[in-house]
Design a protein around this motif. Structure first.
Motif, mmCIF file in Angstrom:
data_model
loop_
_atom_site.group_PDB
_atom_site.id
_atom_site.type_symbol
_atom_site.label_atom_id
_atom_site.label_comp_id
_atom_site.label_asym_id
_atom_site.label_seq_id
_atom_site.Cartn_x
_atom_site.Cartn_y
_atom_site.Cartn_z
ATOM 1 N N THR A 53 54.063 59.924 46.440
ATOM 2 C CA THR A 53 54.810 59.681 45.204
ATOM 3 C C THR A 53 55.171 61.007 44.562
ATOM 4 N N ALA A 54 56.022 60.924 43.533
ATOM 5 C CA ALA A 54 56.383 62.127 42.802
ATOM 6 C C ALA A 54 55.163 62.772 42.171
ATOM 7 N N TRP A 55 54.185 61.964 41.805
ATOM 8 C CA TRP A 55 52.954 62.475 41.197
ATOM 9 C C TRP A 55 52.114 63.246 42.225
ATOM 10 N N SER A 56 51.908 62.641 43.380
ATOM 11 C CA SER A 56 51.078 63.246 44.416
ATOM 12 C C SER A 56 51.709 62.956 45.768
ATOM 13 N N GLY A 57 52.286 63.978 46.383
ATOM 14 C CA GLY A 57 52.982 63.755 47.642
ATOM 15 C C GLY A 57 52.735 64.874 48.626
ATOM 16 N N GLN A 58 53.347 64.730 49.796
ATOM 17 C CA GLN A 58 53.213 65.761 50.810
ATOM 18 C C GLN A 58 54.438 65.762 51.710
ATOM 19 N N ALA A 59 54.677 66.925 52.316
ATOM 20 C CA ALA A 59 55.747 67.088 53.296
ATOM 21 C C ALA A 59 55.117 67.553 54.601
ATOM 22 N N ARG A 60 55.485 66.900 55.685
ATOM 23 C CA ARG A 60 54.894 67.245 56.983
ATOM 24 C C ARG A 60 55.233 68.676 57.376
ATOM 25 N N MET A 61 56.445 69.131 57.028
ATOM 26 C CA MET A 61 56.841 70.511 57.292
ATOM 27 C C MET A 61 57.608 71.051 56.088
ATOM 28 N N SER A 62 57.413 72.322 55.810
ATOM 29 C CA SER A 62 58.143 72.969 54.717
ATOM 30 C C SER A 62 58.483 74.399 55.123
ATOM 31 N N SER A 63 59.541 74.922 54.527
ATOM 32 C CA SER A 63 59.947 76.296 54.815
ATOM 33 C C SER A 63 60.753 76.818 53.639
ATOM 34 N N SER A 72 58.185 79.843 57.615
ATOM 35 C CA SER A 72 57.597 78.513 57.723
ATOM 36 C C SER A 72 56.334 78.446 56.875
ATOM 37 N N LEU A 73 56.178 77.369 56.104
ATOM 38 C CA LEU A 73 55.020 77.186 55.240
ATOM 39 C C LEU A 73 54.055 76.140 55.781
ATOM 40 N N GLY A 74 54.519 75.324 56.725
ATOM 41 C CA GLY A 74 53.655 74.299 57.295
ATOM 42 C C GLY A 74 53.613 73.036 56.449
ATOM 43 N N GLU A 75 52.505 72.296 56.572
ATOM 44 C CA GLU A 75 52.339 71.071 55.794
ATOM 45 C C GLU A 75 52.092 71.419 54.329
ATOM 46 N N LEU A 76 52.820 70.762 53.435
ATOM 47 C CA LEU A 76 52.743 71.072 52.004
ATOM 48 C C LEU A 76 52.339 69.825 51.221
ATOM 49 N N GLN A 77 51.367 69.985 50.326
ATOM 50 C CA GLN A 77 50.945 68.920 49.420
ATOM 51 C C GLN A 77 51.129 69.379 47.985
ATOM 52 N N TRP A 78 51.473 68.435 47.099
ATOM 53 C CA TRP A 78 51.635 68.809 45.688
ATOM 54 C C TRP A 78 51.015 67.767 44.774
ATOM 55 N N GLN A 79 50.622 68.252 43.602
ATOM 56 C CA GLN A 79 50.080 67.401 42.540
ATOM 57 C C GLN A 79 50.848 67.759 41.264
ATOM 58 N N LEU A 80 51.692 66.851 40.822
ATOM 59 C CA LEU A 80 52.579 67.126 39.687
ATOM 60 C C LEU A 80 51.811 67.186 38.371
ATOM 61 N N SER A 87 59.769 69.418 29.474
ATOM 62 C CA SER A 87 60.551 70.641 29.293
ATOM 63 C C SER A 87 61.652 70.768 30.342
ATOM 64 N N LEU A 88 61.827 69.733 31.171
ATOM 65 C CA LEU A 88 62.804 69.741 32.269
ATOM 66 C C LEU A 88 62.556 70.911 33.215
ATOM 67 N N ARG A 89 61.310 71.332 33.307
ATOM 68 C CA ARG A 89 60.906 72.407 34.229
ATOM 69 C C ARG A 89 59.603 71.965 34.893
ATOM 70 N N PRO A 90 59.689 70.977 35.780
ATOM 71 C CA PRO A 90 58.474 70.401 36.361
ATOM 72 C C PRO A 90 57.678 71.411 37.168
ATOM 73 N N CYS A 91 56.360 71.338 37.017
ATOM 74 C CA CYS A 91 55.445 72.213 37.746
ATOM 75 C C CYS A 91 54.456 71.360 38.539
ATOM 76 N N ALA A 92 54.010 71.912 39.637
ATOM 77 C CA ALA A 92 53.037 71.206 40.475
ATOM 78 C C ALA A 92 52.104 72.208 41.120
ATOM 79 N N ASP A 93 50.857 71.807 41.287
ATOM 80 C CA ASP A 93 49.917 72.592 42.077
ATOM 81 C C ASP A 93 50.187 72.279 43.539
ATOM 82 N N VAL A 94 50.403 73.319 44.348
ATOM 83 C CA VAL A 94 50.794 73.119 45.741
ATOM 84 C C VAL A 94 49.782 73.765 46.683
#
Length: 259
Positions: A53-63, A72-80, A87-94
């Motif tokens: 989800t937008a709140w907590s998601g992941q991408a199998r590959m990122s670059s 290449s960054l590899g598998e990426l996970q984020w927590q919004l 503030s229309l400037r979303p941040c996430a711990d990745v």
């Protein structure tokens, strides 16, 4: 008048709480693909295989692409961080991982295509930067970034420090162990270059130098180094190093190189 206003304060608190809960619920239901679309707009971050989800998601590959160089960054996970949406400037711990490479930090995306990374730590093999180095290298790179900011494809700000431990280089088929080094790095917007003050941590080389890496290409190194006698004999430095560096005295040399 205060008595009248005080009657509305408790209901107002409940209204605000309801709005926050509604926002949180909405974010948990929004598919991660929406968040991925927003995060990759106006910059060179690429994500594939997105789930969650937008709140907590992941991408199998990122670059990401920085000044025409692909990383290449590899598998990426984020927590919004949901409140940053206000503030229309979303941040996430990745957290991004690829084999021996790991990146952790906070990333913020702006509507103007600016991507900012703060309080980030990076661990990767030295081979990650092999494309920009004239000789084969080994060892482990570790970086702590106070801030890294990109607008579109261009770097606009960088502050951090870097270490290279168990450093080794290959010269004429032979690997030489150099020790460990550290650097304080910044981005010089006028010269459009990364600038690093480099110094030794341990090993057979006493080094104090400034390294400049223009994003257009090239490496410029200026400073001084001194070798231990044993290491100088091991690599037969007296036979060839004066042809590359300006010999000062003993095993001390002035460094003024361009690649």
């Amino acid at each position: 008048m205060w008595d009248t206003l005080s009657k509305f304060i408790p209901p107002l608190r409940w209204v605000l709480l309801l709005l926050v809960l509604t926002l949180v619920f909405a974010i948990t239901q929004i598919p991660a693909s929406w968040a991925a679309y927003f995060m990759t707009q106006g910059n060179t971050l690429a994500l594939s295989g997105v789930t969650g989800t937008a709140w907590s998601g992941q991408a199998r590959m990122s670059s990401i692409e920085i000044d025409n160089q692909h990383y290449s960054l590899g598998e990426l996970q984020w927590q919004l961080k949901p409140l940053t949406l206000l503030s229309l400037r979303p941040c996430a711990d990745v957290d991004a991982r690829l084999e021996a490479q790991q990146i952790e930090g906070r990333a913020c995306a702006g509507l103007n295509g600016r991507l900012t990374v703060t309080d980030a730590s990076i661990d990767a093999p030295a081979s990650l930067v092999q494309a920009g180095v004239p000789v084969p290298v080994q060892g482990q790179l570790s970086a702590n970034l106070q801030t890294l900011s990109m607008k579109g494809q261009s770097l606009s700000e960088l502050r951090g420090n870097l270490s290279w431990t168990n450093a080794r280089v290959q010269v004429e088929g032979t690997w030489a162990t150099l020790g460990s080094f550290a650097a304080e790095a910044t981005y010089d917007p006028e010269a459009d270059a990364l600038v690093a003050d480099v110094f030794d941590l341990d090993g057979p080389i006493d080094l104090d130098a400034e390294v400049r890496l223009p994003l257009a290409g090239g490496i410029f190194v200026e400073g001084e180094l001194e070798l231990t006698g044993a290491f100088s004999d091991q690599i037969q430095a007296r036979d060839w190093l004066p042809m590359v560096l300006d010999h000062q005295s003993g095993n001390r040399y002035k460094v003024d190189l361009q690649f």
